[in-house]
Design a protein around this motif. Structure first.
Motif, PDB file in Angstrom:
ATOM      1  N   THR A 190      36.361  49.671  43.582  1.00 17.59           N
ATOM      2  CA  THR A 190      37.613  48.999  43.235  1.00 17.59           C
ATOM      3  C   THR A 190      38.636  49.988  42.721  1.00 17.59           C
ATOM      4  O   THR A 190      38.309  51.083  42.265  1.00 17.59           O
ATOM      5  N   GLY A 191      39.885  49.572  42.797  1.00 17.42           N
ATOM      6  CA  GLY A 191      40.987  50.371  42.290  1.00 17.42           C
ATOM      7  C   GLY A 191      42.255  49.558  42.324  1.00 17.42           C
ATOM      8  O   GLY A 191      42.236  48.346  42.602  1.00 17.42           O
ATOM      9  N   THR A 192      43.364  50.203  42.043  1.00 20.35           N
ATOM     10  CA  THR A 192      44.670  49.559  42.135  1.00 20.35           C
ATOM     11  C   THR A 192      45.653  50.513  42.779  1.00 20.35           C
ATOM     12  O   THR A 192      45.447  51.735  42.812  1.00 20.35           O
ATOM     13  N   MET A 193      46.733  49.935  43.285  1.00 20.36           N
ATOM     14  CA  MET A 193      47.789  50.701  43.916  1.00 20.36           C
ATOM     15  C   MET A 193      49.097  50.011  43.596  1.00 20.36           C
ATOM     16  O   MET A 193      49.198  48.786  43.705  1.00 20.36           O
ATOM     17  N   GLY A 194      50.083  50.745  43.159  1.00 14.00           N
ATOM     18  CA  GLY A 194      51.404  50.185  42.867  1.00 14.00           C
ATOM     19  C   GLY A 194      52.431  51.282  42.987  1.00 14.00           C
ATOM     20  O   GLY A 194      52.092  52.463  43.092  1.00 14.00           O
ATOM     21  N   PHE A 228      48.470  46.217  42.779  1.00 15.92           N
ATOM     22  CA  PHE A 228      47.609  45.214  43.402  1.00 15.92           C
ATOM     23  C   PHE A 228      46.223  45.807  43.567  1.00 15.92           C
ATOM     24  O   PHE A 228      46.041  47.029  43.552  1.00 15.92           O
ATOM     25  N   ALA A 229      45.236  44.926  43.708  1.00 13.83           N
ATOM     26  CA  ALA A 229      43.831  45.343  43.742  1.00 13.83           C
ATOM     27  C   ALA A 229      43.465  45.964  45.080  1.00 13.83           C
ATOM     28  O   ALA A 229      43.895  45.503  46.139  1.00 13.83           O
ATOM     29  N   LEU A 230      42.651  47.001  45.018  1.00 14.01           N
ATOM     30  CA  LEU A 230      41.987  47.584  46.174  1.00 14.01           C
ATOM     31  C   LEU A 230      40.503  47.284  45.989  1.00 14.01           C
ATOM     32  O   LEU A 230      39.915  47.658  44.970  1.00 14.01           O
ATOM     33  N   ILE A 231      39.917  46.586  46.948  1.00 12.18           N
ATOM     34  CA  ILE A 231      38.518  46.171  46.827  1.00 12.18           C
ATOM     35  C   ILE A 231      37.811  46.513  48.128  1.00 12.18           C
ATOM     36  O   ILE A 231      38.229  46.083  49.204  1.00 12.18           O
ATOM     37  N   ALA A 232      36.721  47.282  48.022  1.00 13.46           N
ATOM     38  CA  ALA A 232      35.962  47.665  49.212  1.00 13.46           C
ATOM     39  C   ALA A 232      35.338  46.438  49.853  1.00 13.46           C
ATOM     40  O   ALA A 232      34.911  45.513  49.163  1.00 13.46           O
ATOM     41  N   ASP A 233      35.280  46.438  51.177  1.00 18.53           N
ATOM     42  CA  ASP A 233      34.607  45.342  51.866  1.00 18.53           C
ATOM     43  C   ASP A 233      33.090  45.556  51.796  1.00 18.53           C
ATOM     44  O   ASP A 233      32.620  46.565  51.304  1.00 18.53           O
ATOM     45  N   ASP A 234      32.334  44.584  52.292  1.00 20.12           N
ATOM     46  CA  ASP A 234      30.876  44.655  52.218  1.00 20.12           C
ATOM     47  C   ASP A 234      30.276  45.700  53.141  1.00 20.12           C
ATOM     48  O   ASP A 234      29.073  45.945  53.091  1.00 20.12           O
ATOM     49  N   GLY A 235      31.095  46.320  53.978  1.00 15.83           N
ATOM     50  CA  GLY A 235      30.596  47.299  54.924  1.00 15.83           C
ATOM     51  C   GLY A 235      30.240  48.632  54.301  1.00 15.83           C
ATOM     52  O   GLY A 235      29.862  49.559  54.976  1.00 15.83           O
ATOM     53  N   GLY A 236      30.378  48.720  52.959  1.00 15.27           N
ATOM     54  CA  GLY A 236      30.072  49.986  52.292  1.00 15.27           C
ATOM     55  C   GLY A 236      31.207  50.961  52.467  1.00 15.27           C
ATOM     56  O   GLY A 236      32.228  50.666  53.064  1.00 15.27           O
ATOM     57  N   GLY A 237      31.049  52.124  51.932  1.00 16.67           N
ATOM     58  CA  GLY A 237      32.084  53.143  52.041  1.00 16.67           C
ATOM     59  C   GLY A 237      33.271  52.782  51.189  1.00 16.67           C
ATOM     60  O   GLY A 237      33.391  51.695  50.677  1.00 16.67           O
ATOM     61  N   GLY A 238      34.170  53.703  51.054  1.00 16.09           N
ATOM     62  CA  GLY A 238      35.303  53.481  50.185  1.00 16.09           C
ATOM     63  C   GLY A 238      36.627  53.492  50.906  1.00 16.09           C
ATOM     64  O   GLY A 238      37.653  53.713  50.294  1.00 16.09           O
ATOM     65  N   ASP A 239      36.671  53.280  52.233  1.00 11.58           N
ATOM     66  CA  ASP A 239      37.930  53.285  52.965  1.00 11.58           C
ATOM     67  C   ASP A 239      38.587  51.941  52.759  1.00 11.58           C
ATOM     68  O   ASP A 239      38.128  50.929  53.281  1.00 11.58           O
TER      69      ASP A 239
END
Length: 131
Positions: free
Chosen positions: A77-81, A117-128
């Motif tokens: 997780t992260g954020t971007m603004g 806004f939130a950055l949330i990784a999908d269930d596919g793994g990885g951090g892209d």
């Protein structure tokens, strides 16, 4: 306001600034409700004249411009603004891309803030993470 301002009914996106932050857990027990997150700034993108993915679109009221970009994080997780650099322009102004000639009138420029806004990784793994 002078009479010329009345003709500036469109806006042109000139560039953007983003602050991208990763969230690191300070709690070994991830299943607890009160996970304490520590923020780590990953990158600041400061491109006031770089458009958005190379485009400098002109938008009249009601028009939209969409683009997709992404970032790689090492946490789930992260954020971007940040903000977009904009200029009020005449509707006759043509959209362009980086490298095209354009008139950049500093008098009519302004910043349009974008709340984080939130950055949330999908269930596919990885951090892209795409925004």
């Amino acid at each position: 306001d002078d009479d010329d301002d009345d003709d500036l009914k469109a806006v042109q996106l000139l560039g953007r600034t983003w602050k991208i932050v990763e969230h690191e857990s300070n709690n070994e027990n991830e299943e607890s409700d009160g996970v304490d997150l520590k923020e780590k700034e990953v990158v600041t993108v400061d491109a006031p004249t770089g458009g958005a993915v190379g485009h400098l679109p002109v938008l009249e009221p009601g028009q939209i411009f969409e683009y997709m970009s992404g970032c790689e994080l090492t946490t789930p997780t992260g954020t971007m603004g940040g903000s977009f650099y904009m200029s009020r322009v005449s509707p006759q102004t043509k959209s362009c891309t980086i490298g095209d000639p354009m008139d950049m009138n500093m008098e009519h420029q302004f910043l349009m803030n974008v709340e984080p806004f939130a950055l949330i990784a999908d269930d596919g793994g990885g951090g892209d993470l795409s925004n």
